[in-house]
Design an enzyme around this catalytic site. Structure first.
Site, PDB file in Angstrom:
ATOM      1  N   ASP A 128       0.864  -1.168   0.000  1.00 50.20           N
ATOM      2  CA  ASP A 128       0.000   0.000   0.000  1.00 50.20           C
ATOM      3  C   ASP A 128       0.907   1.226   0.000  1.00 50.20           C
ATOM      4  O   ASP A 128       1.701   1.406   0.922  1.00 50.20           O
ATOM      5  CB  ASP A 128      -0.818  -0.049   1.309  1.00 50.20           C
ATOM      6  N   GLU A 146      -6.757   3.518  -5.732  1.00 50.27           N
ATOM      7  CA  GLU A 146      -7.824   3.718  -4.752  1.00 50.27           C
ATOM      8  C   GLU A 146      -8.194   5.179  -4.754  1.00 50.27           C
ATOM      9  O   GLU A 146      -7.343   6.041  -4.949  1.00 50.27           O
ATOM     10  CB  GLU A 146      -7.339   3.334  -3.363  1.00 50.27           C
ATOM     11  N   HIS A 184     -10.459  -1.991   5.747  1.00 46.87           N
ATOM     12  CA  HIS A 184     -10.132  -1.355   7.020  1.00 46.87           C
ATOM     13  C   HIS A 184     -10.819  -0.007   7.211  1.00 46.87           C
ATOM     14  O   HIS A 184     -10.669   0.606   8.267  1.00 46.87           O
ATOM     15  CB  HIS A 184      -8.614  -1.175   7.075  1.00 46.87           C
ATOM     16  N   ASP A 185     -11.509   0.498   6.202  1.00 45.66           N
ATOM     17  CA  ASP A 185     -12.158   1.807   6.298  1.00 45.66           C
ATOM     18  C   ASP A 185     -13.661   1.734   6.544  1.00 45.66           C
ATOM     19  O   ASP A 185     -14.308   2.781   6.634  1.00 45.66           O
ATOM     20  CB  ASP A 185     -11.953   2.599   4.993  1.00 45.66           C
TER      21      ASP A 185
HETATM   22  O1  ISL Z   1     -13.566   5.939   3.979  1.00 48.56           O
HETATM   23  C1  ISL Z   1     -13.775   6.860   3.250  1.00 48.56           C
HETATM   24  C2  ISL Z   1     -14.937   7.768   3.392  1.00 48.56           C
HETATM   25  O2  ISL Z   1     -15.375   7.982   4.671  1.00 48.56           O
HETATM   26  C3  ISL Z   1     -12.919   7.124   2.114  1.00 48.56           C
HETATM   27  O3  ISL Z   1     -13.237   8.337   1.540  1.00 48.56           O
HETATM   28  C4  ISL Z   1     -11.442   7.082   2.471  1.00 48.56           C
HETATM   29  O4  ISL Z   1     -11.138   8.105   3.366  1.00 48.56           O
HETATM   30  C5  ISL Z   1     -10.648   7.296   1.226  1.00 48.56           C
HETATM   31  O5  ISL Z   1     -10.972   6.264   0.367  1.00 48.56           O
HETATM   32  C6  ISL Z   1      -9.166   7.294   1.439  1.00 48.56           C
HETATM   33  O6  ISL Z   1      -8.772   6.208   2.236  1.00 48.56           O
HETATM   34  C7  ISL Z   1      -7.419   5.904   2.284  1.00 48.56           C
HETATM   35  O7  ISL Z   1      -6.622   7.031   2.592  1.00 48.56           O
HETATM   36  C8  ISL Z   1      -6.837   7.617   3.878  1.00 48.56           C
HETATM   37  C9  ISL Z   1      -6.768   6.582   4.995  1.00 48.56           C
HETATM   38  O8  ISL Z   1      -7.224   7.152   6.184  1.00 48.56           O
HETATM   39  C10 ISL Z   1      -7.586   5.341   4.673  1.00 48.56           C
HETATM   40  O9  ISL Z   1      -7.409   4.372   5.666  1.00 48.56           O
HETATM   41  C11 ISL Z   1      -7.156   4.847   3.335  1.00 48.56           C
HETATM   42  O10 ISL Z   1      -7.780   3.654   2.958  1.00 48.56           O
HETATM   43  C12 ISL Z   1      -5.793   8.672   4.050  1.00 48.56           C
HETATM   44  O11 ISL Z   1      -4.537   8.178   3.714  1.00 48.56           O
END
Ligand code: ISL
Ligand code: CA
Length: 550
Positions: free
Chosen positions: A99, A256, A328-329
């Site tokens: 990642d 992503e 994880h989000d």
């Molecule tokens: O989860 C989301 C909305 O509430 C997404 O918009 C998410 O924030 C977005 O896809 C980006 O996520 C990624 O980058 C972020 C990090 O916090 C997340 O864990 C990661 O998956 C910032 O680096």
């Protein structure tokens, strides 16, 4: 697009390293922990592993704030452990996807420390600095994690841009020197044997450098119109491809980012000039209101089905996507889309069937193969997630009570997905012998891998046989997909076909049984797989999933 690259046939297993397995009893999952579990991963039958960030980081945002792109966070291990992990995976025929966070760094990265030290520092331009407007920030952009996307720097009287937390300043891709530094980082990991890259928020790397105000309070619209898909995005991705990635043709890239839509997705994809695939968030955002994550709105099964049809149409024969129902989000798959109570087993297996039979590369979030469920915060201060903690600060400004906010956070917050993997009925779910960094879900004695391993009816056993089934039916990976139209709302059915092989997937997305009117589905059919041990004619039971031969 060719049907042959490995990633079109692969199933990816996503590991959140902090929560997978702790090898040394400090309560934190680590690389040696993953090494210890390599045989478990091999036995699943997956083809690749994606690791969430393991680089050095002050951990303001779970490691998505990188302070050194070329070394491992000590609590996860060392570069030596990393090399051993790569070797262990490769010996088992499993590839590794890293990642990489190229949209922003940590504010503790030496580049930012330099940049902040003086407006004339050569690194200043690695980030975005601007004078305020009146007594406020340069524009009205909100950050993903609440508050303004600009942070005031008293020393220079300027603000810097951070779309995420104030400890995640956005990198200035307009600067060619910065871009070259990032390409060198890619090269560093590719040389070490990495087989693929997940590019975090790649959708936002090209900024609208006039920084216009957003006119809308709808956060996801602000993302689409102001943060994502900037003017030089395609040019930057192509440059990265030509400068580095094309020299590693077997490397898979998955982009992503929020703001990738059915209308623009194909612009990201190109095996020579762009990325190999993207994640789309159609279904993941469908229950978010204008305020984003903590502003839930109702969703319907029709909306859900529509997202898949829309995306299949948008990507068509020439594009390629990924399929995921959790990471994880977001909340746990079975708690969010299924029924983690009465129909826990049935709905988890139905969702796994969907994941492994839609068109695109499936990404399985570790724990979903054993039906791990959401956790439950009883106080906001129990959260370990900056998004939830900041979300609560914003909610208080709007007069929300803690209970009201917790109802939302427990529904959609990221802590749900980050609880430790449940290995066994032992203390701490067998995750650690020490004190876990975050609470283990109290249902670990019931829901765990050990218990499911030997049980032929378990979610885990179903997942493994489904994976084997998928491997012996190439139409499930590269075949065309066609959704069966005019079905009752709870019924989702689609065909997958390549050459003379044609399968029908039938999913009863509901707690209610369904009388099956045979004229609605193509036939004649014969059953190949199902998440119930027998099949009733003309009737689907709650959350029944079938794969049939046409
Ligand atoms: O989860 C989301 C909305 O509430 C997404 O918009 C998410 O924030 C977005 O896809 C980006 O996520 C990624 O980058 C972020 C990090 O916090 C997340 O864990 C990661 O998956 C910032 O680096
Ligand atoms: Ca550890």
């Amino acid at each position: 697009m060719s049907n042959n690259p490995w990633w079109k046939h692969a199933v990816v297993y996503q590991i959140y390293p902090r929560s997978f397995y702790d090898s040394n009893g400090d309560g934190i999952g680590d690389l040696r922990g993953i090494i210890r579990k390599l045989d478990y991963i091999r036995d699943l039958g997956v083809d690749a592993v994606w690791l969430n960030p393991i680089y050095q980081s002050p951990l303001d945002d779970g490691g998505y704030d990188i302070s050194n792109y070329r070394d491992i966070l000590p609590e996860f291990g060392t570069l030596h452990d990393f090399d051993e992990l790569v070797e262990g995976l490769h010996q088992r025929g499993i590839r590794l996807i890293m990642d990489l966070v190229l949209n922003h760094s940590s504010d503790e990265h030496p580049w930012f420390v330099e940049a902040r030290s003086s407006p004339t520092n050569p690194y200043r331009d690695y980030y975005f600095w601007k004078k305020g407007r009146g007594s406020g920030p340069p524009n009205n952009w909100p950050s993903f994690f609440g508050g303004s996307a600009w942070e005031f720097d008293p020393q220079s009287n300027e603000y810097y841009l951070h779309l995420f937390s104030r400890k995640q300043p956005d990198l200035n891709w307009e600067n060619p020197r910065l871009r070259q530094e990032l390409y060198d980082v890619l090269e560093f990991w590719l040389k070490r044997g990495v087989d693929g890259l997940r590019l975090d928020v790649i959708s936002a790397i090209s900024k609208r450098t006039d920084f216009p105000d957003t006119y809308t309070h709808d956060f996801n619209e602000t993302i689409r119109k102001y943060y994502a898909n900037g003017p030089r995005l395609k040019e930057f991705i192509t440059e990265m491809r030509h400068q580095v990635l094309n020299r590693y043709p077997a490397c898979m890239t998955v982009g992503e980012g929020p703001g990738i839509t059915p209308e623009n997705a194909l612009e990201y994809l190109d095996e020579q000039n762009g990325l190999n695939m993207i994640f789309h968030f159609g279904h993941m955002f469908m229950d978010q209101g204008p305020g984003g994550r903590f502003d839930p709105v109702a969703w319907s099964r029709s909306d859900f089905k529509r997202v898949f049809s829309t995306w299949n149409r948008a990507l068509g024969e020439n594009g390629w996507g990924s399929v995921f129902l959790g990471n994880h989000d977001f909340a746990r798959m079975v708690s969010r889309w299924g029924n983690d109570g009465e129909f826990w087993r049935e709905s988890a297996t139905l969702l796994l069937t969907l994941l492994l039979t839609q068109r695109g590369t499936p990404f399985i979030f570790a724990g979903d193969e054993i039906g791990m469920t959401n956790t439950w915060l009883s106080r906001v201060t129990d959260s370990h997630d900056i998004e939830t903690l900041n979300g609560w600060r914003e909610a208080q400004k709007k007069g929300m009570t803690e209970q009201e906010f917790l109802a939302r956070a427990n529904y959609s917050g990221r802590d749900n997905a980050r609880t430790p993997f449940q290995w066994s009925a032992d203390r701490n779910g067998g995750f650690t012998t020490g004190n876990p960094w975050t609470t283990v879900n109290p249902n670990a004695p019931l829901i765990n891998a050990d218990r499911q391993k030997g049980d032929p009816d378990s979610i885990l056993s179903y997942f493994r046989s489904l994976l084997q089934f998928r491997k012996s039916h190439p139409c499930l990976s590269v075949g065309t997909v066609e959704v069966v139209a005019h079905l009752p709302e709870q019924l989702f059915a689609y065909t997958r076909q390549i050459g003379s092989e044609k399968l029908l997937i039938v999913l009863n997305f509901s707690n209610d049984p369904l009388i099956l009117d045979d004229s609605l589905l193509p036939g004649p059919r014969s059953r190949l797989m199902s998440n119930y041990s027998d099949v009733l004619p003309n009737r689907l039971r709650p959350w029944e999933a079938r794969i049939e031969q046409l």
